[in-house]
Design a protein around this motif. Sequence first.
Motif, mmCIF file in Angstrom:
data_model
loop_
_atom_site.group_PDB
_atom_site.id
_atom_site.type_symbol
_atom_site.label_atom_id
_atom_site.label_comp_id
_atom_site.label_asym_id
_atom_site.label_seq_id
_atom_site.Cartn_x
_atom_site.Cartn_y
_atom_site.Cartn_z
ATOM 1 N N ILE A 374 -4.265 -17.412 -40.838
ATOM 2 C CA ILE A 374 -3.789 -16.809 -39.592
ATOM 3 C C ILE A 374 -4.814 -17.098 -38.498
ATOM 4 O O ILE A 374 -6.004 -17.296 -38.758
ATOM 5 C CB ILE A 374 -3.589 -15.291 -39.761
ATOM 6 C CG1 ILE A 374 -4.912 -14.603 -40.081
ATOM 7 C CG2 ILE A 374 -2.547 -15.006 -40.828
ATOM 8 C CD1 ILE A 374 -4.810 -13.093 -40.156
ATOM 9 N N SER A 375 -4.334 -17.087 -37.299
ATOM 10 C CA SER A 375 -5.208 -17.411 -36.165
ATOM 11 C C SER A 375 -6.026 -16.198 -35.754
ATOM 12 O O SER A 375 -5.769 -15.063 -36.197
ATOM 13 C CB SER A 375 -4.352 -17.892 -34.986
ATOM 14 O OG SER A 375 -3.488 -16.845 -34.547
ATOM 15 N N ASP A 376 -7.005 -16.452 -34.904
ATOM 16 C CA ASP A 376 -7.855 -15.362 -34.435
ATOM 17 C C ASP A 376 -7.047 -14.362 -33.615
ATOM 18 O O ASP A 376 -7.287 -13.150 -33.678
ATOM 19 C CB ASP A 376 -9.003 -15.920 -33.587
ATOM 20 C CG ASP A 376 -9.961 -16.758 -34.434
ATOM 21 O OD1 ASP A 376 -9.917 -16.595 -35.681
ATOM 22 O OD2 ASP A 376 -10.743 -17.530 -33.869
ATOM 23 N N GLN A 377 -6.092 -14.841 -32.846
ATOM 24 C CA GLN A 377 -5.273 -13.939 -32.037
ATOM 25 C C GLN A 377 -4.434 -13.017 -32.918
ATOM 26 O O GLN A 377 -4.323 -11.820 -32.666
ATOM 27 C CB GLN A 377 -4.382 -14.753 -31.104
ATOM 28 C CG GLN A 377 -3.517 -13.885 -30.202
ATOM 29 C CD GLN A 377 -2.645 -14.712 -29.264
ATOM 30 O OE1 GLN A 377 -2.703 -15.957 -29.289
ATOM 31 N NE2 GLN A 377 -1.838 -14.057 -28.451
ATOM 32 N N VAL A 378 -3.856 -13.567 -33.982
ATOM 33 C CA VAL A 378 -3.070 -12.739 -34.894
ATOM 34 C C VAL A 378 -3.958 -11.717 -35.589
ATOM 35 O O VAL A 378 -3.566 -10.563 -35.807
ATOM 36 C CB VAL A 378 -2.344 -13.635 -35.909
ATOM 37 C CG1 VAL A 378 -1.655 -12.811 -36.973
ATOM 38 C CG2 VAL A 378 -1.337 -14.539 -35.201
ATOM 39 N N THR A 382 -3.482 -7.775 -35.385
ATOM 40 C CA THR A 382 -3.271 -7.050 -36.645
ATOM 41 C C THR A 382 -4.213 -5.851 -36.756
ATOM 42 O O THR A 382 -3.808 -4.762 -37.193
ATOM 43 C CB THR A 382 -3.463 -7.999 -37.837
ATOM 44 O OG1 THR A 382 -2.529 -9.083 -37.737
ATOM 45 C CG2 THR A 382 -3.262 -7.261 -39.151
ATOM 46 N N GLN A 383 -5.485 -6.040 -36.370
ATOM 47 C CA GLN A 383 -6.433 -4.913 -36.422
ATOM 48 C C GLN A 383 -5.963 -3.760 -35.535
ATOM 49 O O GLN A 383 -5.947 -2.594 -35.970
ATOM 50 C CB GLN A 383 -7.826 -5.377 -35.972
ATOM 51 C CG GLN A 383 -8.484 -6.387 -36.902
ATOM 52 C CD GLN A 383 -9.884 -6.747 -36.439
ATOM 53 O OE1 GLN A 383 -10.746 -5.895 -36.305
ATOM 54 N NE2 GLN A 383 -10.095 -8.033 -36.165
ATOM 55 N N GLN A 384 -5.571 -4.058 -34.339
ATOM 56 C CA GLN A 384 -5.123 -3.003 -33.438
ATOM 57 C C GLN A 384 -3.863 -2.328 -33.961
ATOM 58 O O GLN A 384 -3.721 -1.095 -33.913
ATOM 59 C CB GLN A 384 -4.890 -3.591 -32.040
ATOM 60 C CG GLN A 384 -6.144 -4.188 -31.415
ATOM 61 C CD GLN A 384 -5.861 -4.894 -30.106
ATOM 62 O OE1 GLN A 384 -4.709 -4.904 -29.616
ATOM 63 N NE2 GLN A 384 -6.884 -5.523 -29.515
ATOM 64 N N VAL A 411 5.008 2.790 -44.972
ATOM 65 C CA VAL A 411 3.970 1.944 -44.370
ATOM 66 C C VAL A 411 4.596 0.679 -43.777
ATOM 67 O O VAL A 411 4.236 0.239 -42.667
ATOM 68 C CB VAL A 411 2.902 1.607 -45.438
ATOM 69 C CG1 VAL A 411 1.957 0.526 -44.915
ATOM 70 C CG2 VAL A 411 2.120 2.850 -45.815
ATOM 71 N N ARG A 412 5.527 0.061 -44.481
ATOM 72 C CA ARG A 412 6.152 -1.163 -43.974
ATOM 73 C C ARG A 412 6.912 -0.893 -42.681
ATOM 74 O O ARG A 412 6.917 -1.724 -41.762
ATOM 75 C CB ARG A 412 7.078 -1.752 -45.027
ATOM 76 C CG ARG A 412 6.338 -2.305 -46.239
ATOM 77 C CD ARG A 412 7.291 -2.927 -47.249
ATOM 78 N NE ARG A 412 6.582 -3.390 -48.426
ATOM 79 C CZ ARG A 412 5.977 -4.573 -48.522
ATOM 80 N NH1 ARG A 412 6.039 -5.415 -47.478
ATOM 81 N NH2 ARG A 412 5.357 -4.928 -49.612
ATOM 82 N N VAL A 413 7.554 0.261 -42.593
ATOM 83 C CA VAL A 413 8.285 0.590 -41.364
ATOM 84 C C VAL A 413 7.327 0.733 -40.188
ATOM 85 O O VAL A 413 7.575 0.225 -39.084
ATOM 86 C CB VAL A 413 9.113 1.865 -41.572
ATOM 87 C CG1 VAL A 413 9.695 2.351 -40.245
ATOM 88 C CG2 VAL A 413 10.224 1.609 -42.567
ATOM 89 N N GLN A 414 6.229 1.421 -40.394
ATOM 90 C CA GLN A 414 5.269 1.610 -39.310
ATOM 91 C C GLN A 414 4.575 0.304 -38.940
ATOM 92 O O GLN A 414 4.321 0.040 -37.750
ATOM 93 C CB GLN A 414 4.234 2.652 -39.720
ATOM 94 C CG GLN A 414 4.799 4.033 -39.977
ATOM 95 C CD GLN A 414 5.364 4.677 -38.732
ATOM 96 O OE1 GLN A 414 4.989 4.345 -37.593
ATOM 97 N NE2 GLN A 414 6.315 5.596 -38.919
ATOM 98 N N VAL A 415 4.240 -0.528 -39.927
ATOM 99 C CA VAL A 415 3.546 -1.789 -39.650
ATOM 100 C C VAL A 415 4.455 -2.752 -38.903
ATOM 101 O O VAL A 415 4.011 -3.496 -38.002
ATOM 102 C CB VAL A 415 3.047 -2.400 -40.976
ATOM 103 C CG1 VAL A 415 2.627 -3.861 -40.774
ATOM 104 C CG2 VAL A 415 1.891 -1.587 -41.525
ATOM 105 N N ALA A 421 4.313 -10.519 -37.150
ATOM 106 C CA ALA A 421 4.929 -10.855 -38.436
ATOM 107 C C ALA A 421 3.959 -11.564 -39.358
ATOM 108 O O ALA A 421 3.964 -11.365 -40.579
ATOM 109 C CB ALA A 421 6.168 -11.725 -38.194
ATOM 110 N N ALA A 422 3.075 -12.426 -38.791
ATOM 111 C CA ALA A 422 2.114 -13.139 -39.634
ATOM 112 C C ALA A 422 1.076 -12.206 -40.253
ATOM 113 O O ALA A 422 0.508 -12.519 -41.307
ATOM 114 C CB ALA A 422 1.409 -14.232 -38.816
ATOM 115 N N GLY A 423 0.815 -11.084 -39.638
ATOM 116 C CA GLY A 423 -0.199 -10.161 -40.165
ATOM 117 C C GLY A 423 0.373 -8.976 -40.911
ATOM 118 O O GLY A 423 -0.400 -8.101 -41.330
#
Length: 946
Positions: A374-378, A382-384, A411-415, A421-423
Amino acid sequence: MKRSVNRLHRSRTLDRIIGQWTRPLHPITWLSSRLRLGKRRLGRSLYQRFSAPSAPGSEVASPGLTAAARPSSAAVTWVAPGGSAADVSLGDPSSAGDRPPTPRHPLDVPTVHPPLPPPPQRPRWSLRQPLALIVTVTTLTGLMGQRFYNQPGLDVGRRSPTTILASESATVEDVKSTEEKRKAARTGSIPVLKVDSSLNQQIYTDLQRWVDQGQAIRQALGPFPPIPFSQIPASVQLYLRDVEENIWLTIVETVNRSRPNPSPNPSPNPSPNPSPNPSGPVPRATPDPANAAALDEASRAATAQAIAALTRYRNSYPTEDYVALLRKLFQARENYQLALQLMETERQSLTPPLEDASSTVAIPLIYKSEFLQISDQVWQETQQGIYRALERILTQGIAPGVPSDILDRAVRVQVKLEVPAAGEPLAVDLLGRVLQPNLIQDADRTKLMAEQAADAVEPVYVTSRQGEPIVKMGDEITQAQFVLLDHFNKSERSANVWGLVSFSLVVTLGTGIFVLVSWRCHPKMRNRDRLLVVFFVLSTPLLALSTPNVTSLEISSLPAVGILMGSFYGSTLGSVTVGVLAVLLPLGLNMDPDIVVASAASGLVAAQIAGRLRSREELALLGAGVGLTQALVQLLLSVSLSAAAGPVWSLLLKVAAVQGLQGLAWCVVALGLSPYLEHLFDLVTPIRLAELSSPNRPLLQRLALEAPGTFQHTLFVATLAEAAARALRCNVELVRAGTLYHDIGKMHDPEGFIENQMGGANKHDQINDPWRSADIIKKHVSEGLVMAKRCRLPKAIKAFIPEHQGTMLIAYFHHQAQQLEREDPANYGVNELDFRYPGPIPQSRETGIVMLADSCEAALRSLKDATPEAALAMVRKIVRGRWQDQQLVESGLKREEMDKIAEIFVQIWQQFHHKRISYPAAISPALAPPVIPGPGASPSSAAVKS
């Protein structure tokens, strides 16, 4: 002159009889001991009068036999040179009045008579024992069988023999049903939960740790993508970063060859061939046919796509840009390998380590190669998104017991709402590893809700109309019908005779078990002991009946009964008492079985441990263990027997805590009652015996000051007796305490006993009257009993004072009196009773052991350079003499135990009289000046000179 002497003897005999009647003994006990003593003396006198004389060569001792090696209490005939004979029994050599006489002529030979057979022991039986047993069973049945006194004949579950009609209209509350419903509502109410902030903080901390590890791996990877995807596609960059080295060289060589002009040089100094290492020249590589053939279709397609992308970039951009591109690709490949190594190191450091690297479940995604794609932007998005989803989940709360699949779907619903999608797979994996239930029970609000639920339960009423049938003939009576029958007094309440008879049989069985165990463990249990046991047994039902409006939670005194019975009569009898009560109480009284079982468990623990404790402090610590046991048992029973699906733990813990405090409180009560019961019922416990054995007791300190020789004699006798008691499994604490007090009567005249004369003049030589000297010696028994009574010593301790001497003959002064009688038979007449101790003989194994230790102590002290074999032979003769004199016939000691006792005495004597190094008489090793060895002299030679 003869008349005056006889009058003097009669006066002394009268004084002796009066002194015996005034001894601090029970009249029945004194009379029975006198009768036994009279029968033994009559049998001995008849045997000596009518038996044939001994053979000249039988049982003849050596003329040089010392006083310490002679039989200590056997009947001995001293044959004088003139042919007259005198019967002498060697007494106890531990006191001055018990020294054996010395033959007046070297040819005097003692002849030992054979021992008398022990008198037959008849079993004692009295009508009082069955009567007492009947009264006890009747009392226990009448007191504990309260359930059978007012028992309804038409109870719930029985069938009605007739149709019963209501005499009037009535509305009656069913108290039992109402209370059961309220209890069910109180116990089964839903617990109120609240968010635990400490758990939330722990979850955030765990998540931050995982994110930091992922960030460290991303830093090792470097910026990704190194080249914009618009110039080189993402699939090509990922392929070139992860491809094998030989394939990578083949791709670069192929791109360079397709160019018509010389290939660009990626290094600052141009070279004809591009180097795979930006810092050095690029070697020319030729395609390897073997490697090219090894590529599969997918690798060939990816390789062709990479060659096309690099060729297109080379043709579209200047040479300098192409060289820079190659350098970025080289650096990306190195960083990728470093990131892989860091991921492997972090994965191996997990606890427990993950051995199977191919597992997709156990290994976190941040330790797998997918995380590097995954890229740095993803990664930043993802962290946020993870933190926003976590905050939303924790705010809603996670209840204990939530299934893992339901939590995973949440958890999947909240994420999905917060993470690209990549993260998403990475976010789901991280949250699944840190999430845990963060809701805990709010005890206060739960209790409030439970009470509100109980109060909301409406009372259950049963209504009937006049003339309507309450129950029809043959129908089974329900709870509602029983309430109406009991209200109209038609439940036929009366005493259940058969129930009382059955309960009395159970009580008789329990009492019989107790009697059998007491006969085995305490065969000499007194009536006052039985009275105390009955008091303990009746205390629990009496407390239950005295507070009928209080639950049995506060009135089950089984822990106190266990502690007191275990301390007074041993662990076995205490456990039997608690066990019998635990069975009888729920059968005869309306007591909650859970409470009885919890109290019985703590009572059994108390009974098993209390008999082994040796201080009040240990007994106080036992209370904490008893309370904890009662609380745990109550909690387990409440949880296992609870009918509600979700029991309220706050209420169950409250009940368990009250039970624990109850057990602790009963231990405090038992600890406070123990000293008073010990003095009131004349009991000896290990704790009391340990207190009496303390050298700081005033009576023992007085003995050490006023009669120091007797005190030292007492300490050595205590050492001997304690070792023998431990080997024979007797009461060691009782033997130690009784031995310390057995000679306290010598304080009335310390100088009358040789151990206190300290080398001075012998008082008895100045008296020159064997009758007066014998009275002084015997008086230490009567005066000891007076002192023991004044100091309120237990009866078991006072028994050591007369029984350690028994009815032995004071042989030394008896021999002197016989000499006076032989010299002047007209004026002197010897009565053997004047020179015997009043008794009784030892009545227990403990007092018998002390008698033997007291007899052997002086003889062992007199030995200086004797061998252990000689000492053992002498001790065996003394012990055999006590056995032959019938002094141990009622003690319970066995004949085969005599040799074992003698061996133990000799072992203790060897420990006290171990050998020491003998120093030269002319030089004291402590004051001798040091000798400095000269040149050439060794330290050993200097030591020899010194």
